[in-house]
Design a protein around this motif. Structure first.
Motif, short mmCIF file in Angstrom:
data_model
loop_
_atom_site.label_atom_id
_atom_site.label_comp_id
_atom_site.label_asym_id
_atom_site.label_seq_id
_atom_site.Cartn_x
_atom_site.Cartn_y
_atom_site.Cartn_z
N GLU A 56 0.83 -1.21 0.00
CA GLU A 56 0.00 0.00 0.00
C GLU A 56 0.86 1.26 0.00
O GLU A 56 0.52 2.25 -0.67
CB GLU A 56 -0.94 -0.02 1.21
CG GLU A 56 -2.04 -1.06 1.11
CD GLU A 56 -2.99 -1.05 2.28
OE1 GLU A 56 -4.03 -1.74 2.22
OE2 GLU A 56 -2.72 -0.35 3.28
N GLN A 280 -12.97 -6.05 15.45
CA GLN A 280 -14.17 -5.28 15.09
C GLN A 280 -14.27 -3.97 15.86
O GLN A 280 -15.01 -3.07 15.47
CB GLN A 280 -15.44 -6.11 15.29
CG GLN A 280 -15.72 -6.54 16.73
CD GLN A 280 -15.07 -7.87 17.10
OE1 GLN A 280 -14.08 -8.28 16.47
NE2 GLN A 280 -15.63 -8.56 18.08
N GLY A 284 -9.41 1.12 12.97
CA GLY A 284 -9.37 0.84 11.54
C GLY A 284 -9.60 -0.61 11.21
O GLY A 284 -9.28 -1.07 10.12
N LYS A 286 -12.30 -2.69 10.70
CA LYS A 286 -13.24 -3.14 9.68
C LYS A 286 -12.66 -2.96 8.27
O LYS A 286 -12.69 -3.87 7.44
CB LYS A 286 -14.57 -2.40 9.80
CG LYS A 286 -15.64 -2.88 8.84
CD LYS A 286 -16.96 -2.15 9.08
CE LYS A 286 -18.03 -2.64 8.10
NZ LYS A 286 -19.33 -1.94 8.32
N ASP A 287 -12.12 -1.77 8.02
CA ASP A 287 -11.55 -1.49 6.71
C ASP A 287 -10.31 -2.34 6.46
O ASP A 287 -10.11 -2.85 5.35
CB ASP A 287 -11.20 0.00 6.61
CG ASP A 287 -10.71 0.39 5.23
OD1 ASP A 287 -11.44 0.13 4.26
OD2 ASP A 287 -9.59 0.92 5.13
N TYR A 288 -9.48 -2.51 7.49
CA TYR A 288 -8.29 -3.35 7.36
C TYR A 288 -8.67 -4.78 7.02
O TYR A 288 -8.05 -5.40 6.13
CB TYR A 288 -7.47 -3.32 8.65
CG TYR A 288 -6.29 -4.26 8.63
CD1 TYR A 288 -5.12 -3.92 7.95
CD2 TYR A 288 -6.35 -5.50 9.27
CE1 TYR A 288 -4.04 -4.79 7.91
CE2 TYR A 288 -5.27 -6.37 9.23
CZ TYR A 288 -4.12 -6.01 8.56
OH TYR A 288 -3.06 -6.88 8.52
N ALA A 290 -11.24 -5.91 5.46
CA ALA A 290 -11.70 -6.01 4.07
C ALA A 290 -10.52 -6.00 3.10
O ALA A 290 -10.47 -6.81 2.15
CB ALA A 290 -12.66 -4.86 3.75
N ARG A 291 -9.56 -5.10 3.32
CA ARG A 291 -8.39 -5.04 2.44
C ARG A 291 -7.54 -6.30 2.55
O ARG A 291 -7.04 -6.82 1.56
CB ARG A 291 -7.53 -3.81 2.78
CG ARG A 291 -8.27 -2.48 2.63
CD ARG A 291 -7.32 -1.30 2.57
NE ARG A 291 -6.27 -1.31 3.55
CZ ARG A 291 -6.37 -0.84 4.80
NH1 ARG A 291 -7.53 -0.35 5.23
NH2 ARG A 291 -5.33 -0.86 5.62
N TYR A 292 -7.38 -6.79 3.76
CA TYR A 292 -6.59 -7.98 4.01
C TYR A 292 -7.20 -9.20 3.30
O TYR A 292 -6.50 -9.97 2.65
CB TYR A 292 -6.53 -8.22 5.52
CG TYR A 292 -5.68 -9.40 5.96
CD1 TYR A 292 -4.37 -9.21 6.36
CD2 TYR A 292 -6.19 -10.69 5.97
CE1 TYR A 292 -3.57 -10.28 6.77
CE2 TYR A 292 -5.41 -11.77 6.38
CZ TYR A 292 -4.11 -11.56 6.78
OH TYR A 292 -3.34 -12.62 7.19
N ARG A 294 -9.21 -9.22 0.73
CA ARG A 294 -9.09 -9.08 -0.72
C ARG A 294 -7.69 -9.49 -1.18
O ARG A 294 -7.51 -10.13 -2.21
CB ARG A 294 -9.36 -7.64 -1.15
CG ARG A 294 -10.84 -7.27 -1.23
CD ARG A 294 -11.04 -6.01 -2.06
NE ARG A 294 -10.31 -4.87 -1.53
CZ ARG A 294 -10.78 -4.02 -0.62
NH1 ARG A 294 -12.01 -4.18 -0.13
NH2 ARG A 294 -10.06 -3.00 -0.20
N VAL A 341 -4.34 1.25 12.64
CA VAL A 341 -5.45 0.29 12.59
C VAL A 341 -5.83 -0.14 14.00
O VAL A 341 -7.01 -0.23 14.35
CB VAL A 341 -5.06 -0.95 11.76
CG1 VAL A 341 -6.07 -2.08 11.96
CG2 VAL A 341 -4.99 -0.59 10.28
#
Length: 379
Positions: A56, A280, A284, A286-288, A290-292, A294, A341
């Motif tokens: 990133e 949860q 950060g 929730k967003d982490y 999702a990125r993880y 993916r 995060v």
């Protein structure tokens, strides 16, 4: 002529691409953790967080001194072994790393930290043993709260919240396990609890019958274990086989899905502490997650968010210093302050310990880890 023109265009484009790559300065970062053996799942989890942070950061097109830079990760397997840890540390230094992310174990991080200190290279490690930052080095920083912080919080919790009167302590004699158990015992006594017996094992043991027979004679309310899942899981199974009803309490290296798989039904009711908040509830998280998912096609485990934050604070210190020279970025790493995060304020004290991380207590309920309570360890 048209074909020659097209060929010339392709060649020119390729040269431009090569020249553009040549203009990008590579900054080598080191990473080391157990990537094979009984603790490989911890190392892989940690590595994923570092890889995501580096990818990133590179995607953001970072610059230092007005020039494009690219962070390159050099990874090594330290096998959770102190001697191997020192060897791979020197190998990474010789390879020209400018900063170090790791090691995972306290037992490898402490001897390896001397190698990085002599080279003047900043190290952000997962190590939780108090000794890691008590060496007086200006190069050592943590990703998680120390055992001093965690042990003191959990020891008090066992006495005040669980109401335990008689407590036994067992550790695996590693820097991590013994350090956590020592701090836990201090906190139990300070809170008015009684440690009725202290026993020892090692991080390769699988048979605890002799230790448990000694503990059964004194009938503890709680057995605290300082060590990893590879020992805590068979330990609790053998406790139940011997008819012991004592509550097993342990630290973050037992708070894994593998522990539940290994211990089976005996895992129900086990309590473990873990630095920080549940995923949860992380600022950060929730967003982490999702990125993880993916990127790696799997769910976040225990350590990757802390490794992700640790890698980022190291890289950001270099960018803020406008230099990858440790002499220039280390003061800015020490002065880090800002959200991550895992926490709203990632910052260090004078020793390189995190000021604000918090501790969450978990319990296995019906085969799953459930958070019970988040406790403060803020300085």
């Amino acid at each position: 002529m048209k074909k020659l023109s097209m060929l010339a265009t392709c060649v020119a484009g390729a040269l431009l691409s090569v020249n553009a790559m040549a203009d990008v300065q590579e900054i080598k970062l080191g990473f080391a953790a157990p990537m094979t053996g009984g603790q490989a799942q911890y190392g892989k989890d940690m590595q994923n967080g570092v890889v995501l942070a580096v990818e990133e950061m590179n995607a953001s097109k970072p610059k230092i001194d007005g020039k494009d830079v690219r962070f390159v990760l050099l990874s090594e397997d330290d096998q959770a072994d102190p001697k191997t840890g020192s060897v791979v540390a020197q190998k990474l230094v010789d390879a020209g790393i400018r900063g170090m992310v790791g090691h995972f174990n306290s037992g490898t991080s402490i001897p390896a930290s001397a190698v990085y200190q002599r080279a003047g290279i900043g190290e952000v490690a997962m190590a939780t043993a108090p000794e890691y930052t008590k060496q007086g080095f200006k190069t050592t920083f943590r990703m998680m709260t120390s055992d001093t912080q965690q042990g003191s919080v959990v020891g008090t919790y066992v006495v005040k919240k669980l109401g335990a009167k008689a407590i036994a302590v067992v550790d695996d004699r590693t820097a991590y396990g013994q350090g956590l158990a020592d701090e836990f015992e201090k906190a139990v006594r300070a809170a008015g609890g009684t440690v009725i017996r202290r026993e020892y094992t090692n991080d390769k043991a699988v048979d605890f019958k002799a230790v448990l027979t000694n503990l059964k004679r004194v009938s503890p309310d709680v057995v605290f274990y300082g060590g990893a899942e590879t020992q805590s899981a068979p330990l609790v199974k053998q406790m139940r086989e011997l008819g012991m009803r004592a509550q097993l309490v342990s630290g973050e290296m037992s708070k894994t899905d593998s522990f539940i798989s290994l211990a089976g039904k005996a895992s129900d009711g086990v309590i473990c502490s873990l630095a920080g908040l549940p995923l949860q509830e992380m600022p950060g998280g929730k967003d982490y997650a999702a990125r993880y998912e993916r990127r790696f096609g799997t769910s976040v485990q225990t350590y990757s968010p802390y490794a992700y934050d640790g890698a980022n604070v190291l890289m950001r210190a270099m960018l803020k210093a406008n230099s990858s020279d440790p002499a220039k970025y280390l003061p800015l790493l020490a002065a880090t302050s800002g959200p991550g995060v895992t926490t709203r304020n990632w910052s260090y004290d004078a020793h390189g310990d995190l000021k604000d991380g918090g501790i969450t207590v978990y319990k296995v309920v019906a085969g799953k880890w459930q958070p019970l309570e988040s406790l403060s360890n803020s300085k």
